[in-house]
Motif scaffolding. Structure first.
Motif, short mmCIF file in Angstrom:
data_model
loop_
_atom_site.label_atom_id
_atom_site.label_comp_id
_atom_site.label_asym_id
_atom_site.label_seq_id
_atom_site.Cartn_x
_atom_site.Cartn_y
_atom_site.Cartn_z
N HIS A 74 0.84 -1.18 0.00
CA HIS A 74 0.00 0.00 0.00
C HIS A 74 0.89 1.24 0.00
O HIS A 74 2.02 1.22 0.48
CB HIS A 74 -0.90 0.02 1.24
N SER A 75 0.31 2.31 -0.50
CA SER A 75 1.03 3.58 -0.58
C SER A 75 0.47 4.53 0.48
O SER A 75 -0.73 4.72 0.57
CB SER A 75 0.86 4.18 -1.97
N ALA A 76 1.38 5.12 1.28
CA ALA A 76 1.00 6.19 2.21
C ALA A 76 1.66 7.48 1.74
O ALA A 76 2.78 7.46 1.22
CB ALA A 76 1.42 5.87 3.63
N ARG A 126 3.75 0.88 2.62
CA ARG A 126 3.15 0.23 3.78
C ARG A 126 2.78 -1.20 3.38
O ARG A 126 1.74 -1.42 2.76
CB ARG A 126 1.91 0.99 4.25
N GLU A 169 -0.96 9.29 5.51
CA GLU A 169 -2.25 8.61 5.36
C GLU A 169 -2.17 7.63 4.21
O GLU A 169 -1.55 7.91 3.17
CB GLU A 169 -3.37 9.60 5.09
N LEU A 170 -2.82 6.48 4.39
CA LEU A 170 -2.92 5.54 3.29
C LEU A 170 -3.76 6.13 2.16
O LEU A 170 -4.76 6.81 2.40
CB LEU A 170 -3.58 4.24 3.76
N THR A 182 -6.39 8.76 0.88
CA THR A 182 -6.16 9.88 1.79
C THR A 182 -7.35 10.84 1.84
O THR A 182 -8.23 10.85 0.99
CB THR A 182 -4.89 10.69 1.46
N TYR A 239 0.03 2.44 10.95
CA TYR A 239 -0.04 2.50 9.50
C TYR A 239 -1.44 2.76 8.98
O TYR A 239 -1.66 2.85 7.79
CB TYR A 239 0.46 1.20 8.89
N THR A 240 -2.41 2.86 9.86
CA THR A 240 -3.76 3.13 9.39
C THR A 240 -3.89 4.59 9.01
O THR A 240 -3.12 5.44 9.44
CB THR A 240 -4.78 2.81 10.49
N ALA A 241 -4.87 4.88 8.19
CA ALA A 241 -5.06 6.25 7.74
C ALA A 241 -5.38 7.14 8.94
O ALA A 241 -6.09 6.75 9.86
CB ALA A 241 -6.20 6.32 6.72
#
Length: 310
Positions: free
Chosen positions: A26-28, A51, A251-252, A255, A295-297
């Motif tokens: 995943h991208s943050a 992430r 934010e993941l 966003t 790592y959560t938004a």
């Protein structure tokens, strides 16, 4: 879309993700701001942060990268950048730049360099962005060849990308890297900056360095700012760009940043509350939460964009 992006897919949140073995990547994104003398913030860029998730749980990036097969290192390195590019492009912002991390040591030949730069350029154009909005943040290892670094940066510039160096600490090797790469941006080493911000002599030195860089056409970035008081000091030092938890957490994708920091040509709405309320320091808000992995938004912010409201 080109087959070089065949590992990318959309998830249930309509964000771009990628799969590698048992991992889903995943991208943050974390914002980078400018700040005027009145404390008004403007979102100028994002930094892309990977992430990884395994069996429905996020794992530390270091754990993931240590599990990547050596022969897949360059591919995964490139895949992560593609994720960040597509997720930033999906925000449909007109001006925000994207900072991407590069490890030049994974590229051995000139052909490797050209192939990767062409790949990143194609991803950038496919995402609706232009190369001048992508800042290639060069991480240097001790055994990296100066000739290879120079060729890599030359190829990136040839295609219109911007260059940044990270973890600048004014040591001899940092100065040598600065002179070699002639970057557009310099990210100061976070712990070094925080130490110097704690006293007037250190702050004065930082002010001189920031101004010297500006005279050379280089913008300084202070990252890792965890305390709103550090942000206020940076304002007094006229630091061009700021990043850290005191301003916005990663934010993941996809966003909430378009809602929190809308891109507009209009002046931000004035906050009529007393200035003492705007500047009050709240450790529960501005210091990182003590969770081992966060790592959560981030929760959606309710503050009006413009002057800091907490």
């Amino acid at each position: 879309m080109s087959s070089i992006f065949s590992n990318l897919r959309r998830d249930e949140e309509d964000a771009w993700v990628a799969d590698y073995g048992v991992y889903t990547l995943h991208s943050a994104l974390q914002p980078i701001f400018s700040q005027d003398h009145e404390g008004v913030l403007t979102l100028q860029a994002f930094e892309g942060l990977i992430r990884p998730m395994r069996n429905g749980e996020f794992v530390r990036p270091g754990e993931f990268f240590s599990s990547v097969a050596r022969e897949d290192s360059a591919m995964i390195d490139s895949l992560c950048r593609s994720l960040h590019i597509f997720n930033t492009g999906a925000l449909n912002r007109r001006r925000a730049k994207l900072f991407l991390n590069f490890q030049p040591g994974v590229f051995v030949t000139n052909a490797d360099i050209r192939r990767e730069v062409e790949h990143i350029k194609l991803a950038t154009l496919e995402s609706g962005m232009s190369p001048d909005r992508v800042v290639c943040e060069i991480a240097q290892k001790e055994n990296d060849s100066e000739d290879m670094l120079s060729r890599f940066v030359q190829e990136l510039r040839h295609h219109g990308f911007r260059i940044a160096i990270d973890e600048y600490g004014a040591e001899e090797r940092d100065i040598a890297r600065l002179n070699l790469l002639k970057p557009d941006y310099v990210k100061f080493e976070a712990d070094w900056v925080k130490e110097f911000l704690e006293n007037s002599a250190g702050s004065a030195l930082l002010r001189v360095m920031v101004n010297q860089f500006r005279e050379q056409g280089i913008l300084a970035i202070f990252e890792g700012l965890e305390d709103i008081r550090q942000v206020d000091i940076c304002n007094n030092l006229d630091v061009p760009l700021l990043q850290g938890y005191a301003l916005a957490r990663p934010e993941l994708a996809p966003t909430h940043f378009n809602a929190d920091f809308p891109e507009t040509g209009e002046l931000p709405r004035e906050d009529v509350r007393p200035r003492i309320d705007l500047e009050r320091y709240d450790p529960s808000v501005h210091m990182p939460k003590p969770a081992p992995i966060a790592y959560t938004a981030a929760p959606k912010r309710t503050a009006t964009f413009g002057k800091r409201t907490r």
